[in-house]
Motif scaffolding. Structure first.
Motif, PDB file in Angstrom:
ATOM      1  N   ALA A 226       0.833  -1.212   0.000  1.00 26.97           N
ATOM      2  CA  ALA A 226       0.000   0.000   0.000  1.00 26.97           C
ATOM      3  C   ALA A 226       0.861   1.253   0.000  1.00 26.97           C
ATOM      4  O   ALA A 226       0.526   2.252  -0.653  1.00 26.97           O
ATOM      5  CB  ALA A 226      -0.935  -0.008   1.205  1.00 26.97           C
ATOM      6  N   GLU A 227       1.986   1.214   0.718  1.00 27.82           N
ATOM      7  CA  GLU A 227       2.884   2.370   0.771  1.00 27.82           C
ATOM      8  C   GLU A 227       3.497   2.668  -0.591  1.00 27.82           C
ATOM      9  O   GLU A 227       3.794   3.830  -0.896  1.00 27.82           O
ATOM     10  CB  GLU A 227       3.996   2.123   1.806  1.00 27.82           C
ATOM     11  N   LEU A 228       3.684   1.657  -1.400  1.00 27.57           N
ATOM     12  CA  LEU A 228       4.230   1.862  -2.739  1.00 27.57           C
ATOM     13  C   LEU A 228       3.150   2.306  -3.727  1.00 27.57           C
ATOM     14  O   LEU A 228       3.424   3.085  -4.648  1.00 27.57           O
ATOM     15  CB  LEU A 228       4.881   0.568  -3.237  1.00 27.57           C
ATOM     16  N   VAL A 229       1.941   1.818  -3.543  1.00 26.69           N
ATOM     17  CA  VAL A 229       0.847   2.126  -4.471  1.00 26.69           C
ATOM     18  C   VAL A 229       0.300   3.536  -4.257  1.00 26.69           C
ATOM     19  O   VAL A 229      -0.031   4.245  -5.214  1.00 26.69           O
ATOM     20  CB  VAL A 229      -0.283   1.084  -4.324  1.00 26.69           C
ATOM     21  N   ARG A 230       0.211   3.954  -3.012  1.00 29.20           N
ATOM     22  CA  ARG A 230      -0.432   5.232  -2.687  1.00 29.20           C
ATOM     23  C   ARG A 230       0.164   6.423  -3.453  1.00 29.20           C
ATOM     24  O   ARG A 230      -0.579   7.182  -4.093  1.00 29.20           O
ATOM     25  CB  ARG A 230      -0.384   5.477  -1.178  1.00 29.20           C
ATOM     26  N   PRO A 231       1.495   6.656  -3.416  1.00 30.53           N
ATOM     27  CA  PRO A 231       2.029   7.810  -4.158  1.00 30.53           C
ATOM     28  C   PRO A 231       1.802   7.729  -5.666  1.00 30.53           C
ATOM     29  O   PRO A 231       1.655   8.746  -6.336  1.00 30.53           O
ATOM     30  CB  PRO A 231       3.525   7.801  -3.813  1.00 30.53           C
ATOM     31  N   LEU A 232       1.753   6.509  -6.203  1.00 34.84           N
ATOM     32  CA  LEU A 232       1.490   6.346  -7.641  1.00 34.84           C
ATOM     33  C   LEU A 232       0.095   6.850  -7.986  1.00 34.84           C
ATOM     34  O   LEU A 232      -0.082   7.580  -8.971  1.00 34.84           O
ATOM     35  CB  LEU A 232       1.625   4.867  -8.023  1.00 34.84           C
ATOM     36  N   LEU A 233      -0.889   6.508  -7.160  1.00 30.09           N
ATOM     37  CA  LEU A 233      -2.266   6.913  -7.438  1.00 30.09           C
ATOM     38  C   LEU A 233      -2.543   8.352  -7.014  1.00 30.09           C
ATOM     39  O   LEU A 233      -3.529   8.944  -7.485  1.00 30.09           O
ATOM     40  CB  LEU A 233      -3.242   5.965  -6.722  1.00 30.09           C
ATOM     41  N   ALA A 234      -1.705   8.889  -6.157  1.00 29.89           N
ATOM     42  CA  ALA A 234      -1.922  10.260  -5.679  1.00 29.89           C
ATOM     43  C   ALA A 234      -1.196  11.298  -6.530  1.00 29.89           C
ATOM     44  O   ALA A 234      -1.409  12.506  -6.354  1.00 29.89           O
ATOM     45  CB  ALA A 234      -1.462  10.380  -4.222  1.00 29.89           C
ATOM     46  N   SER A 235      -0.356  10.851  -7.454  1.00 29.44           N
ATOM     47  CA  SER A 235       0.423  11.792  -8.254  1.00 29.44           C
ATOM     48  C   SER A 235      -0.462  12.534  -9.254  1.00 29.44           C
ATOM     49  O   SER A 235      -1.534  12.059  -9.636  1.00 29.44           O
ATOM     50  CB  SER A 235       1.531  11.052  -8.997  1.00 29.44           C
ATOM     51  N   ARG A 236      -0.016  13.708  -9.665  1.00 31.89           N
ATOM     52  CA  ARG A 236      -0.774  14.510 -10.626  1.00 31.89           C
ATOM     53  C   ARG A 236      -0.861  13.801 -11.973  1.00 31.89           C
ATOM     54  O   ARG A 236      -1.830  13.976 -12.718  1.00 31.89           O
ATOM     55  CB  ARG A 236      -0.115  15.873 -10.792  1.00 31.89           C
ATOM     56  N   ASP A 237       0.171  13.028 -12.282  1.00 27.88           N
ATOM     57  CA  ASP A 237       0.209  12.322 -13.560  1.00 27.88           C
ATOM     58  C   ASP A 237      -0.145  10.844 -13.345  1.00 27.88           C
ATOM     59  O   ASP A 237       0.436   9.964 -13.963  1.00 27.88           O
ATOM     60  CB  ASP A 237       1.603  12.444 -14.184  1.00 27.88           C
ATOM     61  N   ARG A 238      -1.104  10.594 -12.471  1.00 29.60           N
ATOM     62  CA  ARG A 238      -1.431   9.214 -12.125  1.00 29.60           C
ATOM     63  C   ARG A 238      -1.974   8.449 -13.335  1.00 29.60           C
ATOM     64  O   ARG A 238      -2.536   9.033 -14.271  1.00 29.60           O
ATOM     65  CB  ARG A 238      -2.478   9.191 -11.006  1.00 29.60           C
ATOM     66  N   PRO A 239      -1.820   7.134 -13.326  1.00 24.72           N
ATOM     67  CA  PRO A 239      -2.410   6.327 -14.409  1.00 24.72           C
ATOM     68  C   PRO A 239      -3.924   6.338 -14.328  1.00 24.72           C
ATOM     69  O   PRO A 239      -4.498   6.550 -13.254  1.00 24.72           O
ATOM     70  CB  PRO A 239      -1.842   4.932 -14.141  1.00 24.72           C
TER      71      PRO A 239
END
Length: 337
Positions: A226-239
């Protein structure tokens, strides 16, 4: 026939003018065989002096009537039992197929353990080997007849194998995501160096113009993942779509997305490269690729028994298709931003 050579099931098949599997079914009763064919097989066996009784035959040939099974993924049994569903299916399916053929199955935990050298197995099935797999190398060095469930991705020339056509199904999945509005598809691949990770990653890279590949080790805890996934989904350029290697982490991605206010599938499409109760029972249910372990097991057992019976080496590995289950996690209306 050379009197010094033991008569094999292949000899019986040639004399009776039937396939090796037909001879096996005629003796085991595992499949319907016409009486005329049974009589022809029995007559050929009597003429050649072939004894289908496993115990009697083992005394004459040195065979045990037992096949070994080695499950290679180091994270196959990590965590709770529900996480191991994928491999439980495979092991259970192999055991069932062996029972149908009236052949014993022995699970081998560690081939390098000195006690494993005394394991009475006629051959060994190696499931999901790694690239340049050390266990496969050792078995081949010992001269043990081997069949692999999935290929050693570094030995594509090894033909005693049953493998999956990942490229076709992964490409179909990615096309489906695009058709449902995805423009920025990320792949959360596993860290294990096996065909499942290698081939799915290769298919993704061949399809994607701007790849977004992130490693999510199969051995991570839910909290660490979850700690690795969270910043990916929270980024402005998220997938806007995520393909996750394991189904339990795909379900976790759904939970993390919800905690960030992202709706699935409206804001984020999610798919998994394995299917289990984690993907089926998630909210919403997650689109997933089923590894067709029952099909792999059936073909691998038949290939092994054929090899032990003296069948000729195949020219190439047998290829099966995974099964893509499309579910609500990727059913966003076409064109929805």
């Amino acid at each position: 026939m050379d009197a010094k050579r033991a008569v094999t099931i292949r000899d019986v098949a040639e004399r009776a003018k039937v396939s090796i599997s037909t001879v096996s079914h005629a003796f085991s009763g595992s499949r319907p065989i016409s009486q005329a064919t049974k009589d022809r097989v029995t007559r050929a066996a009597v003429e050649l002096g072939y004894d289908p009784n496993p115990s009697a035959r083992s005394l004459r040939t040195g065979r045990s009537g037992i096949v070994g099974l080695i499950l290679r993924p180091r994270y196959a049994l990590v965590g709770t039992s529900d996480r191991a569903e994928t491999f439980n299916r495979l092991v259970g399916a192999v055991a069932t197929e062996m029972l149908r053929h009236k052949t014993g199955l022995l699970h081998v935990p560690d081939i390098n353990d000195s006690s494993a050298a005394r394991v009475p197995m006629d051959g060994c099935i190696v499931a999901h080997p790694y690239g340049d797999d050390s266990v496969l190398t050792e078995l081949l060095r010992r001269g043990v007849p081997v069949v692999t469930v999935e290929e050693d991705p570094s030995r594509p020339e090894f033909a005693w194998a049953v493998r999956l056509d990942y490229a076709t199904v992964v490409t179909a999945l990615l096309d489906h995501l695009r058709e449902h509005g995805a423009e920025r598809v990320a792949l959360l691949t596993g860290s294990e160096d096996n065909a499942w990770n290698r081939r799915t990653r290769e298919a993704y890279l061949a399809w994607c113009g701007e790849p977004r590949v992130h490693t999510l080790s199969e051995g991570l805890t839910r909290a660490d993942a979850a700690e690795l996934v969270r910043p990916l989904l929270a980024s402005r350029d998220r997938p806007d779509a995520v393909v996750v290697a394991t189904s339990d982490f795909a379900a976790l991605v759904t939970e993390v997305a919800g905690s960030l206010g992202l709706r699935v599938p409206e804001d984020l499409l999610i798919a998994s490269l394995t299917d289990s109760e984690h993907s089926r029972l998630a909210s919403p249910p997650i689109t997933a690729m089923d590894l067709n372990h029952e099909g792999l097991a059936k073909q691998a057992v038949e290939l092994m028994l054929g090899r032990l019976a003296g069948a000729a080496e195949p020219t190439e590995a047998l290829v099966l298709d995974p099964v893509l289950h499309l579910r609500a996690s990727t059913s966003r209306a076409t064109g929805t931003p």
